[in-house]
Scaffold this active site. Structure first.
Site: not given
Length: 1113
Positions: A199, A204, A451, A468
């Protein structure tokens, strides 16, 4: 909330009860046990092993011991047991805990993590069972955990409740074990076979989309087959950057950076820290790739994968007329609000709208007709991307909101359901539109931030993975589906049998985009992609990158074994001074370096230098550099013979007081007169001083390095003038001025040297720098910088500034070399000269924001800063960009003026003209009106004007003529000027002015009123009925009878309509306040808004803090 705690491990006579309150989570002390070792970094990964244990406790009321344990049961390879306190753990409640059965025999530092629930089963009605959930990391100090107040004893022992039947209590434990891993030691590749994406700050949203696209192998293969060459640079080529990214995702062992890709988009750092909308990025990226694929072997891939078609139709009911229009789509936006699942959204998508009454359809040749309007699908794409409308604009609150409603989506999606209800008559019914869910993109958070991450099953197997950012984990199907539906979640009830309302909370993590793959295309989409699909030059390039990365990693790992030696020579000084640097002698980052093992003797290093540069060992003399108190860096002393016998590691430690990782040396090499052969260094005694020399040419404004020499401390500069002339290439008799370069931080210090004084008297020492030039004769004034000190002052302060027009903030218009010490007047004069503008005061400058890469909102006031350096500083950063405007009048004069944008409404012509009125700040609204009268066409010479403040189609204020204009804001609301009608100038006692606004009502929200159109004032009489008022309104607005008959009239107070009848007296609804009444009370005209619709400035799915996604390259 119920208290959770370990029990007191105490003797019966220890009666210190825990001090607890509702809602507290209590970790109670366990006497005499070891300390635990888990850290905050320890997190769980899902590899659960679950089990249920039921424990019937017979003769419960006859138990007379304080603590009672169940037999041991095994879950996840661990031994557990239930611990109950039948009479309560110092409370009037049953206390119950889960206990690690073998904690006393486990090794030091043990820990295990479990999610569990404990229950007392209701034997009359299992639905009334009391069940409580918790989770805990068990360790030596906290080997049991649970609920001190599980349920009141009076309820437990009440035989009518059904918990204790035949003196038997039924207790149940459900335990789920999860491994505990160190977050930082977690290896995504090892655990899942996949790697994540780094990131960059707020990327994200992009990472989740890129992972989804990467895991469509057909798409990945097409990207690999896009033509690129070995000369392309990833940061300038989207295809190459994407190929590189996908290659690394496929073959790398660690998470992959996306910087090259975002650079290829033309993004700067600010873009990477600005969260965008993932749906918009998906569209923009698809369009860009589609364009890049044109004319290549993979042209059309985006369409083949993602493009479907639907048909918009309008079909008349009473005549034989039908209008159709075919449109393509790459994704479908589905409503979430008001829909329980994907099927409900599709039902709504194809819902038929009837066009009738006021909304009839105008059919060619047939005029206005009742009709049906709708959408049906001609074909669906192999990869179906469904964008869920989780964000929408709330008109009542005038802001974007997130829809967190529960919204279900199936694992298999059948779009042929109910006999193909979504398909058009032209659809190919032989294609089976049965889809399997591939990806779920999730947004966690609210409208102002959050997020993104993705759940993907790359091969459509049963195993889901969570991507993630850098972390990839295996997940259960429940995490990917049910837990992403959104909606509300209930906390477990404390006592389900007592009808107490459960506590609910909104789930802010929910699905935002779904990707389905059609079953009949599955084998084509989920294809094999290997190295033969990857261009050879790309493999070579990326393998080299990987090897270089591995080399650097190895170097870093072995750095403690090596010393970096940086060696500067005369040639380095000559190549840098006057070009890269002007002060001191060398930039050590640009000199050759040697990586030498610390245990290597320095004598061996000298042999390495001899081998590398052809300088015999006996011709080398090395000097150590030293940082002086005035922050200059100079050669300080030569190495001694004992020092040269040491290892390089020892020498670095002994000589490097600053503990830098590098050893910096100057290599003194003398050469023969023909410059061909190196010579042995001259013998040096304590009276010798090594000086370095720079030559300045004021005519060329040039400074260069000319050499070094030893001088005697007792000697004088006069003694070496011939030598200096020789080094400079001057006549031997040339007269010279000499200056010592002393320092340059924070200010330049360069002092004249007395040629008759000794070097010792002038305090010169080893490593000092002397700058010299030809002595002046008569021509000193003809040079900008006639001597060394003035030139160095100029160099220290000079700054190349990039000037950009304020209206084109991305493009350099021109560059100027200025001095940081230039005054405000100096700067604007040079800009005006560049623009061939005679009056510099018409230049207005605006500084640059280094973080947003945009102009600052406020321009620089006239002489508002002293120097250029003040214009360029932004917090602790120095910019090199300024924005400029050319004004139509001098800035000092403009700053004394106030500019207002006024829209004049001509009642006769119904035209609106916008005028910029510029007046002194102390002017009044009356002055504005007088100025405006000279710019507009009035009905007569005595016409009077008024200025109104209009916002969202309502009149909020009528400005008094005496109000000062300085504080009037025209940025957010409209200033409207209009003539005052004659009948409104002198109101009688039986007359009043009321506000009249147009409005419509939202069909889906009956209480929702939306204003539109131009509001106005209307004079009404005390006894005037609505019927009379309507006639005047129709005349004023010139509405045709057939249209006006459809209008409704209402009195509105704070947005609530009260509909009026023709016989109602209008004035009675309005309180008589001041002349113009109150804006929140108005006569509303309800009718359809026939004006052309304006697209709302915000994307319906964009957060309020985002800016549009742009890919520039």
């Amino acid at each position: 909330m119920t208290m959770m705690a370990p029990p007191l491990d105490e003797d019966d006579d220890m009666i210190a009860p825990p001090d607890y309150t509702d809602g507290g989570i209590e970790a109670m002390e366990v006497v005499g046990q070891g300390e635990s070792v888990p850290t905050v970094e320890n997190q769980t990964v899902d590899d659960p092993q679950s089990g249920k244990f039921t424990w019937p406790i017979e003769d419960f009321t006859k138990i007379n011991i304080r603590k009672y344990y169940s037999e041991t049961f095994i879950v996840g390879g661990y031994s557990w047991r239930i611990l109950v306190f039948p009479k309560g753990n110092n409370v009037d409640s049953l206390s119950m805990y889960l206990d690690v059965a073998d904690s006393a025999s486990l090794p030091y530092g043990w820990s295990r993590y479990a999610q569990f629930n404990l229950a007392v089963i209701n034997q009359f009605d299992p639905k009334l069972s009391i069940r409580k959930d918790t989770q805990h990391q068990f360790n030596a100090r906290e080997s049991d955990w649970g609920f001190t107040s599980f349920m009141p004893l009076q309820d437990l022992y009440d035989p009518s409740r059904g918990y204790l039947v035949n003196d038997t209590l039924l207790v149940e434990a459900n335990v789920s074990i999860r491994k505990v891993v160190d977050y930082w030691a977690y290896d995504s590749k090892k655990e899942t076979g996949f790697v994540g994406l780094k990131n960059q700050g707020a990327t994200c949203y992009m990472n989740s989309l890129l992972q989804t696209l990467y895991h469509l192998p057909y798409f990945r293969k097409a990207v690999y087959h896009m033509p690129t060459t070995e000369n392309d640079v990833p940061s300038n080529s989207i295809p190459l950057a994407l190929q590189s990214l996908f290659y690394k995702l496929q073959y790398s062992d660690t998470s992959v950076a996306t910087k090259d890709l975002t650079k290829s988009f033309g993004w700067d750092t600010y873009d990477s820290f600005m969260q965008h909308d993932v749906q918009e990025l998906n569209r923009v990226l698809s369009e860009k790739l589609e364009d890049k694929m044109k004319g290549t072997a993979v042209e059309g891939t985006i369409q083949q994968l993602f493009e479907g078609h639907h048909m918009n139709y309008i079909e008349c009911i009473n005549v034989d007329y039908k209008s159709t229009r075919k449109e393509s789509f790459y994704d479908l936006q589905l409503d979430v609000k008001g829909c329980k699942d994907v099927y409900a959204s599709f039902d709504k998508y194809v819902e038929v709208e009837k066009l009738e009454g006021d909304n009839k359809y105008h059919a060619e040749q047939y005029g206005l007709q009742d009709a049906r309007k709708g959408v049906l699908f001609i074909d669906f794409p192999p990869v179906l991307q469904l964008q869920l409308k989780r964000f929408e604009y709330d008109f009542t609150r005038d802001t974007m909101v997130k829809i967190n409603d529960r919204y279900e989506f199936p694992l298999q999606l059948d779009l042929d359901r109910e006999n193909g209800k979504y398909l058009s008559p032209d659809a190919d019914r032989s294609v089976r539109n049965l889809y399997t869910l591939h990806s779920v993109l999730v947004h966690s958070g609210g409208v102002h931030g959050g997020h993104y991450y993705a759940f993907i099953r790359p091969t459509l197997s049963d195993q889901w993975y969570k991507f993630d950012d850098e972390r990839v984990t295996k997940e259960e199907i429940k995490r990917a589906l049910e837990e992403q539906y959104g909606g509300e979640e209930e906390l477990p009830q404390t006592n389900p049998g007592f009808n107490n309302a459960p506590f609910k909370f909104t789930k802010y993590s929910n699905a935002y985009m779904l990707v389905y793959i059609r079953d009949c295309d599955k084998d084509k989409i989920i294809c094999n992609v290997d190295e033969k699909d990857i261009a050879e030059h790309l493999q070579v390039r990326l393998k080299k990158e990987q090897e270089e990365k591995e080399r650097k990693r190895k170097e870093k790992a072995e750095a403690h074994l090596y010393t970096i030696i940086k060696v500067a020579r005369d040639k380095d000084l000559a190549s840098q001074i006057g070009k890269d640097i002007f002060f001191d002698l060398v930039d050590h980052d640009k000199v050759p370096s040697f990586r030498i093992q610390k245990q290597t003797p320095f004598s061996v290093f000298k042999e390495e230098v001899a081998k590398e540069w052809g300088i015999p060992v006996h011709c080398q003399r090395f000097w150590l550099w030293a940082k002086r108190q005035n922050h200059t860096y100079r050669p300080n002393r030569p190495l001694t013979e004992p020092e040269e016998q040491q290892t390089v590691g020892h020498l670095k430690e002994a000589s490097n007081k600053a503990h830098n990782a590098e050893l910096k040396l100057f290599l003194e090499v003398n050469v023969s007169q023909d410059q061909l052969a190196p010579l042995r260094p001259l013998e040096r005694n304590k009276d010798d001083i090594l000086l370095f020399f720079k030559l300045y040419n004021p005519e060329k404004e040039e400074l260069r390095y000319v050499g070094r020499t030893f001088v005697k401390a007792g000697g004088r500069p006069l003694d070496i003038l011939e030598k200096l002339n020789e080094m400079a290439g001057f006549q031997q008799s040339e007269d010279l001025f000499l200056f010592e370069e002393i320092k340059f931080e924070p200010n330049v210090m360069c002092e004249y040297i007395d040629r008759r004084a000794t070097f010792r008297a002038s305090q010169l020492e080893d490593g000092d720098i002397i700058c010299y030039q030809k002595a002046f004769k008569e021509e000193e004034d003809k040079y900008r910088y006639p001597d060394v000190p003035s030139f160095l002052e100029y160099v220290r302060g000079r700054q190349v500034v990039h000037f950009r027009r304020l209206e084109k903030p991305k493009e350099d218009e021109f560059c100027l070399e200025l001095s940081k010490q230039h005054t405000y007047d100096d700067v604007v004069e040079k800009v005006a000269h560049q623009l061939e503008l005679s009056d510099p005061s018409k230049i207005r400058l605006t500084p640059h924001n280094c973080y947003s890469q945009q102009p600052k909102p406020q321009p620089i006031k006239y002489r508002g800063v002293e120097r250029l350096s003040d214009m360029l500083v932004h917090y602790n950063q120095m910019s090199d960009i300024l924005y400029f405007e050319v004004l139509d009048l001098p800035l000092p004069e403009l700053q004394g003026l106030k500019s207002l944008k006024v829209a004049f409404h001509n009642a006769k012509t119904e035209e609106v003209s916008v005028h910029n009125i510029r007046l002194p700040k102390q002017s009044t609204v009356g002055d504005v009106i007088n100025e405006l009268k000279g710019k507009v066409e009035l009905s007569g010479p005595i016409a009077e004007l008024r200025i109104l403040e209009v916002f969202y189609h309502k009149i909020y204020k009528i400005f008094p003529l005496v109000e000062k204009i300085e504080n009037i804001n025209d940025q957010y609301w409209t200033l409207r000027a209009e003539e005052i009608p004659e009948d409104e100038k002198n109101l009688g006692p039986q007359e009043r002015l009321i506000h009249v606004y147009h409005f419509t009502r939202d069909a889906s929200q009956t209480n929702m009123v939306q204003n539109f159109g131009e509001p106005f004032f209307l004079l009404v009489h005390e006894d005037e009925t609505l019927a009379k008022v309507k006639l005047r309104i129709q005349k004023k607005l010139q509405v045709p009878d057939e249209e006006f008959v459809k209008w409704k009239f209402a009195f509105l107070s704070l947005g609530r309509p009260e509909y009026l009848q023709d016989s109602d007296v209008v004035a009675t609804r309005f309180q008589k306040r001041d002349t113009y009444g109150a804006w929140e009370h108005y006569l509303g005209l309800e009718h359809a808004d026939s004006a052309p619709k304006r697209v709302h400035q915000l994307n319906q799915n964009r957060h309020t803090f985002e800016k549009p996604v742009k890919i520039y390259n």
